[in-house]
Design an enzyme around this catalytic site. Structure first.
Site, short mmCIF file in Angstrom:
data_model
loop_
_atom_site.label_atom_id
_atom_site.label_comp_id
_atom_site.label_asym_id
_atom_site.label_seq_id
_atom_site.Cartn_x
_atom_site.Cartn_y
_atom_site.Cartn_z
N LYS A 138 21.92 61.08 6.49
CA LYS A 138 22.51 61.18 5.14
C LYS A 138 21.91 60.16 4.17
CE LYS A 138 26.46 60.61 7.58
NZ LYS A 138 26.36 61.37 8.80
N VAL A 158 25.25 67.07 5.81
CA VAL A 158 26.67 67.33 5.50
C VAL A 158 27.09 68.62 6.20
CG1 VAL A 158 28.35 67.81 3.67
CG2 VAL A 158 26.50 66.18 3.25
N GLY A 173 31.88 61.77 21.62
CA GLY A 173 30.64 61.46 20.89
C GLY A 173 30.67 61.93 19.45
N LYS A 202 28.44 61.11 2.41
CA LYS A 202 28.24 62.55 2.21
C LYS A 202 28.56 62.94 0.77
CE LYS A 202 29.22 63.74 7.01
NZ LYS A 202 30.32 63.98 7.97
N GLY A 251 29.34 70.01 15.74
CA GLY A 251 28.76 69.34 16.90
C GLY A 251 27.25 69.33 16.87
N1 LIG Z 1 25.46 63.43 16.09
C1 LIG Z 1 25.82 64.34 15.18
O1 LIG Z 1 26.57 65.28 15.49
C2 LIG Z 1 25.26 64.27 13.77
C3 LIG Z 1 25.63 65.24 12.84
C4 LIG Z 1 25.05 65.21 11.56
C5 LIG Z 1 24.16 64.19 11.23
N2 LIG Z 1 23.87 63.22 12.16
C6 LIG Z 1 22.92 62.16 11.78
O2 LIG Z 1 21.73 62.31 12.56
C7 LIG Z 1 21.14 61.05 12.81
C8 LIG Z 1 20.92 60.88 14.32
O3 LIG Z 1 22.16 60.95 15.00
P1 LIG Z 1 22.19 60.82 16.60
O4 LIG Z 1 23.58 61.19 17.01
O5 LIG Z 1 21.03 61.54 17.19
O6 LIG Z 1 21.97 59.25 16.79
P2 LIG Z 1 21.43 58.51 18.11
O7 LIG Z 1 21.75 59.32 19.33
O8 LIG Z 1 21.94 57.11 18.03
O9 LIG Z 1 19.84 58.51 17.94
C9 LIG Z 1 19.17 57.77 16.97
C10 LIG Z 1 17.71 57.71 17.34
O10 LIG Z 1 17.03 56.98 16.33
C11 LIG Z 1 16.20 55.98 16.95
N3 LIG Z 1 16.00 54.91 15.98
C12 LIG Z 1 16.92 54.11 15.38
N4 LIG Z 1 16.31 53.27 14.51
C13 LIG Z 1 14.98 53.55 14.56
C14 LIG Z 1 13.84 53.03 13.92
N5 LIG Z 1 13.93 52.04 13.03
N6 LIG Z 1 12.63 53.57 14.23
C15 LIG Z 1 12.51 54.56 15.14
N7 LIG Z 1 13.57 55.09 15.79
C16 LIG Z 1 14.78 54.58 15.50
C17 LIG Z 1 16.95 55.58 18.20
O11 LIG Z 1 16.07 54.95 19.12
P3 LIG Z 1 16.53 54.55 20.63
O12 LIG Z 1 16.57 55.85 21.38
O13 LIG Z 1 15.50 53.65 21.11
O14 LIG Z 1 17.89 53.94 20.45
C18 LIG Z 1 17.43 56.97 18.67
O15 LIG Z 1 16.40 57.63 19.36
C19 LIG Z 1 22.08 59.99 12.21
O16 LIG Z 1 21.60 59.61 10.94
C20 LIG Z 1 23.41 60.75 12.10
O17 LIG Z 1 24.24 60.23 11.06
C21 LIG Z 1 24.37 63.25 13.41
#
Ligand SMILES: NC(=O)c1ccc[n+]([C@@H]2O[C@H](COP(=O)([O-])OP(=O)(O)OC[C@H]3O[C@@H](n4cnc5c(N)ncnc54)[C@H](OP(=O)(O)O)[C@@H]3O)[C@@H](O)[C@H]2O)c1
Length: 360
Positions: free
Chosen positions: A133, A160, A214, A232, A329
């Protein structure tokens, strides 16, 4: 067939599910969209960063754990910016188009380093799709203008309401429709907590449910204090009516301090307490707020069960248009990235078709 070289910046829950979805939908991409994808590189924070000079298919990439010890030909790199630069340098000598897929963690203070990742990618000629976001909430105008100048796509449907179309709905299918405001329930964790506490359950139990599934942010105060909804809201207001705000300019009050007693009191008055995001614009100014609101029981936002989200757009041509997400999800989030990728492919193929028609 158009080949897209994907550079994945972030490879956590969303990044991995996206690559799995690509593997599952490989045939659809090829047959219906004339597009093939290779994973050209992956950057993470603690699990390594590498360029794959020969490219990996999506199924192989999805199986990777430790990126720098992947057992495939690779060039280990320092960090995400180094990967973007190296991939862009190589891309200049290749036919494939470069697409950076940004799924790093949200930083609520400044939206970084995601904004830098997007900016560098666009400057170096890569299209960008992101589930983060931060870029649209903190730097939408700059990044949109940069993408336009460069003739590139900058898309963020999953930011969003996961993959349920909001931005793409307005941009791609409602031409000429002006959005004058919106209100919505756009944070699943707090809606679930309020619905469950209405049944008499305690705050900590309802939050634990969301953490164990999660769904809650890694730092749950981002949900309960309204930061996620404010981010958002800023993204929506920036994109839908060019508001030029950041999440810090959204007036914000979360649900901290609200318990079963307050919810039961509202119910006795025939009302339901929900965390509502609202934005209006008039005479070029926008007013954005996230706060708990007592809604009439028959308000569409009061009827949303558990983790459901809804957004009601106020438009001058269609009146109120409601978009509801009853599921949610990881898979819908990954799908939002997939739909953005197809939009990139259509843009490139459309451009090539126009170029082909123009050539003698
Ligand atoms: N989860 C959901 O349902 C959802 C829904 C909508 C939007 N989002 C958005 O999608 C994004 C990812 O969510 P997620 O659930 O996948 O998070 P996550 O599981 O914590 O994964 C984040 C990833 O980003 C990597 N990372 C963090 N900082 C970094 C950097 N400076 N350089 C390179 N890699 C970096 C992390 O590395 P490591 O593996 O080494 O930790 C990890 O691989 C977030 O912005 C979240 O707000 C998520």
């Amino acid at each position: 067939v158009l080949t897209l070289d994907l550079v994945l910046i972030g490879f956590g829950h969303v990044g991995r599910r996206f690559v799995q979805l690509l593997a599952e939908r490989e045939r659809v991409l090829a047959e219906e969209h004339g597009t093939a994808c290779r994973v050209a590189g992956i950057a993470t924070l603690r699990h390594g960063t590498a360029l794959f000079p020969e490219g990996l298919n999506a199924a192989r990439a999805a199986s990777l754990v430790d990126i720098a010890a992947a057992g495939v030909p690779l060039l280990a790199l320092r960090d995400a910016p180094a990967l973007i630069e190296t991939a862009a340098d190589r891309g200049a000598t290749d036919d494939a188009a470069l697409v950076v897929v940004e799924t790093t963690t949200l930083d609520i203070r400044r939206g970084q380093p995601a904004i830098d990742h997007v900016r560098t990618s666009l400057e170096r000629g890569a299209h960008v799709i992101t589930a983060n976001k931060g870029p649209a909430a903190f730097a939408f105008r700059e990044l949109r203008d940069l993408a336009e100048r460069k003739g590139l796509e900058f898309r963020f449907e999953s930011a969003v309401m996961d993959g349920v179309p909001v931005f793409n709905l307005v941009n791609d299918t409602l031409p000429g429709v002006q959005v004058d405001g919106f209100r919505g329930v756009i944070n699943s964790t707090t809606n679930y907590m309020l619905c469950e506490m209405e049944k008499g359950r305690e705050w900590s139990d309802t939050l634990s449910d969301m953490q164990s599934q999660g769904i809650a942010e890694a730092d749950p105060s981002l949900d309960v204090e309204g930061w996620d909804a404010a981010t958002k809201t800023a993204a929506l207001a920036n994109v839908l009516f060019d508001a030029k705000i950041t999440p810090h300019e959204v007036r914000r009050r979360g649900i901290t301090g609200i318990g079963p007693g307050e919810l039961a009191h509202a119910r006795r008055q025939g009302r339901r307490l929900r965390l509502v995001a609202r934005a209006t614009r008039s005479e070029g100014r926008s007013d954005c707020v996230v706060a708990p609101v007592e809604l009439p029981e028959d308000d569409p936002l009061a009827l949303l069960p558990g983790m459901a989200n809804a957004l009601i757009l106020e438009t001058e041509l269609l009146g109120p248009v409601a978009i509801t997400e009853l599921g949610g999800g990881l898979t819908p989030t990954a799908y939002g990235l997939f739909s953005d990728l197809v939009a990139v492919s259509r843009r490139i193929r459309g451009r090539s078709a126009i170029a082909a028609r123009r050539s003698p």
